[in-house]
Design a protein around this motif. Structure first.
Motif, PDB file in Angstrom:
ATOM      1  N   UNK A  66      -0.579   3.827 -20.238  1.00  0.00           N
ATOM      2  CA  UNK A  66      -1.256   4.908 -19.517  1.00  0.00           C
ATOM      3  C   UNK A  66      -2.756   4.628 -19.380  1.00  0.00           C
ATOM      4  N   UNK A  67      -3.373   4.093 -20.427  1.00  0.00           N
ATOM      5  CA  UNK A  67      -4.795   3.723 -20.348  1.00  0.00           C
ATOM      6  C   UNK A  67      -5.024   2.740 -19.209  1.00  0.00           C
ATOM      7  N   UNK A  68      -4.149   1.762 -19.129  1.00  0.00           N
ATOM      8  CA  UNK A  68      -4.300   0.723 -18.111  1.00  0.00           C
ATOM      9  C   UNK A  68      -4.071   1.296 -16.721  1.00  0.00           C
ATOM     10  N   UNK A  69      -3.078   2.132 -16.578  1.00  0.00           N
ATOM     11  CA  UNK A  69      -2.843   2.773 -15.285  1.00  0.00           C
ATOM     12  C   UNK A  69      -4.076   3.576 -14.868  1.00  0.00           C
ATOM     13  N   UNK A  70      -4.640   4.315 -15.803  1.00  0.00           N
ATOM     14  CA  UNK A  70      -5.845   5.107 -15.504  1.00  0.00           C
ATOM     15  C   UNK A  70      -7.001   4.220 -15.070  1.00  0.00           C
ATOM     16  N   UNK A  71      -7.183   3.104 -15.757  1.00  0.00           N
ATOM     17  CA  UNK A  71      -8.268   2.177 -15.400  1.00  0.00           C
ATOM     18  C   UNK A  71      -8.071   1.604 -14.005  1.00  0.00           C
ATOM     19  N   UNK A  72      -6.835   1.216 -13.707  1.00  0.00           N
ATOM     20  CA  UNK A  72      -6.553   0.662 -12.378  1.00  0.00           C
ATOM     21  C   UNK A  72      -6.731   1.717 -11.283  1.00  0.00           C
ATOM     22  N   UNK A  73      -6.334   2.948 -11.570  1.00  0.00           N
ATOM     23  CA  UNK A  73      -6.539   4.024 -10.602  1.00  0.00           C
ATOM     24  C   UNK A  73      -8.029   4.292 -10.383  1.00  0.00           C
ATOM     25  N   UNK A  74      -8.810   4.248 -11.454  1.00  0.00           N
ATOM     26  CA  UNK A  74     -10.262   4.403 -11.317  1.00  0.00           C
ATOM     27  C   UNK A  74     -10.823   3.313 -10.412  1.00  0.00           C
ATOM     28  N   UNK A  75     -10.383   2.084 -10.643  1.00  0.00           N
ATOM     29  CA  UNK A  75     -10.864   0.967  -9.826  1.00  0.00           C
ATOM     30  C   UNK A  75     -10.441   1.152  -8.369  1.00  0.00           C
ATOM     31  N   UNK A  76      -9.200   1.577  -8.158  1.00  0.00           N
ATOM     32  CA  UNK A  76      -8.711   1.805  -6.795  1.00  0.00           C
ATOM     33  C   UNK A  76      -9.559   2.853  -6.087  1.00  0.00           C
ATOM     34  N   UNK A  77      -9.897   3.913  -6.798  1.00  0.00           N
ATOM     35  CA  UNK A  77     -10.733   4.962  -6.202  1.00  0.00           C
ATOM     36  C   UNK A  77     -12.097   4.399  -5.808  1.00  0.00           C
ATOM     37  N   UNK A  78     -12.681   3.584  -6.671  1.00  0.00           N
ATOM     38  CA  UNK A  78     -14.004   3.021  -6.397  1.00  0.00           C
ATOM     39  C   UNK A  78     -13.972   2.074  -5.199  1.00  0.00           C
ATOM     40  N   UNK A  79     -12.964   1.204  -5.136  1.00  0.00           N
ATOM     41  CA  UNK A  79     -12.967   0.194  -4.072  1.00  0.00           C
ATOM     42  C   UNK A  79     -12.389   0.686  -2.757  1.00  0.00           C
ATOM     43  N   UNK A  80     -11.718   1.850  -2.774  1.00  0.00           N
ATOM     44  CA  UNK A  80     -11.154   2.371  -1.522  1.00  0.00           C
ATOM     45  C   UNK A  80     -11.865   3.625  -1.031  1.00  0.00           C
ATOM     46  N   UNK A  81     -12.647   4.259  -1.887  1.00  0.00           N
ATOM     47  CA  UNK A  81     -13.287   5.509  -1.511  1.00  0.00           C
ATOM     48  C   UNK A  81     -12.303   6.652  -1.373  1.00  0.00           C
ATOM     49  N   UNK A  82     -11.079   6.478  -1.875  1.00  0.00           N
ATOM     50  CA  UNK A  82     -10.051   7.495  -1.732  1.00  0.00           C
ATOM     51  C   UNK A  82      -9.916   8.269  -3.040  1.00  0.00           C
ATOM     52  N   UNK A  83     -10.261   9.551  -3.016  1.00  0.00           N
ATOM     53  CA  UNK A  83     -10.192  10.341  -4.256  1.00  0.00           C
ATOM     54  C   UNK A  83      -8.776  10.589  -4.751  1.00  0.00           C
ATOM     55  N   UNK A  84      -7.773  10.276  -3.959  1.00  0.00           N
ATOM     56  CA  UNK A  84      -6.400  10.479  -4.391  1.00  0.00           C
ATOM     57  C   UNK A  84      -6.047   9.606  -5.579  1.00  0.00           C
ATOM     58  N   UNK A  85      -6.863   8.588  -5.829  1.00  0.00           N
ATOM     59  CA  UNK A  85      -6.609   7.691  -6.963  1.00  0.00           C
ATOM     60  C   UNK A  85      -7.238   8.192  -8.258  1.00  0.00           C
ATOM     61  N   UNK A  86      -7.678   9.429  -8.267  1.00  0.00           N
ATOM     62  CA  UNK A  86      -8.286   9.990  -9.486  1.00  0.00           C
ATOM     63  C   UNK A  86      -7.255  10.024 -10.613  1.00  0.00           C
ATOM     64  N   UNK A  87      -7.749   9.982 -11.821  1.00  0.00           N
ATOM     65  CA  UNK A  87      -6.865  10.042 -12.997  1.00  0.00           C
ATOM     66  C   UNK A  87      -6.062  11.329 -12.987  1.00  0.00           C
ATOM     67  N   UNK A  88      -4.848  11.184 -13.456  1.00  0.00           N
ATOM     68  CA  UNK A  88      -3.982  12.356 -13.630  1.00  0.00           C
ATOM     69  C   UNK A  88      -3.989  12.712 -15.104  1.00  0.00           C
ATOM     70  N   UNK A  89      -4.425  13.915 -15.423  1.00  0.00           N
ATOM     71  CA  UNK A  89      -4.455  14.335 -16.847  1.00  0.00           C
ATOM     72  C   UNK A  89      -3.311  15.244 -17.169  1.00  0.00           C
TER      73      UNK A  89
END
Length: 110
Positions: free
Chosen positions: A87-110
């Motif tokens: 889950x930590x890794x998924x969250x990190x990758x989603x954070x990176x996806x949000x940064x490089x795509x500008x798409x907020x849909x990749x925000x972490x799911x809590x």
């Protein structure tokens, strides 16, 4: 250390094969092909997202795709040595996806 699932076991096997690829050209070719295929898949997703207007890429799709593969590999080592959960890794990758795509849909799911 107990392995939580098949994904972790296959990741461990891939890491154990890296030294073989350093000594065997056939194994090295397969490793390169595998990394290129992974990067190409990311690239296609990034380009499609950009074409559809869902993404505003911060760089070249090919370079970003290869970066995702490198991040996966690096984070996988954290998983294997017990420094991160899947889950930590998924969250990190989603954070990176949000940064490089500008798409907020990749925000972490809590």
């Amino acid at each position: 250390m107990p392995w939580p699932g098949e994904g972790e076991e296959s990741t461990r096997l891939l890491f154990e094969l890296f030294p073989v690829a350093l000594r065997n050209e056939g194994a090295a070719d397969r490793q390169r092909t595998f990394a290129h295929q992974q990067a190409e898949l990311y690239c296609q997703v990034l380009e499609l997202g950009q074409e559809r207007g869902d993404f505003t890429l911060t760089g070249d799709a090919r370079a970003l795709g290869r970066s995702f593969v490198a991040l996966e590999d690096g984070y996988a080592m954290d998983l294997l040595v017990g420094d991160a959960t899947a889950q930590d890794i998924e969250d990190r990758l989603l954070d990176h996806a949000r940064v490089v795509t500008g798409n907020p849909a990749f925000a972490r799911r809590d």
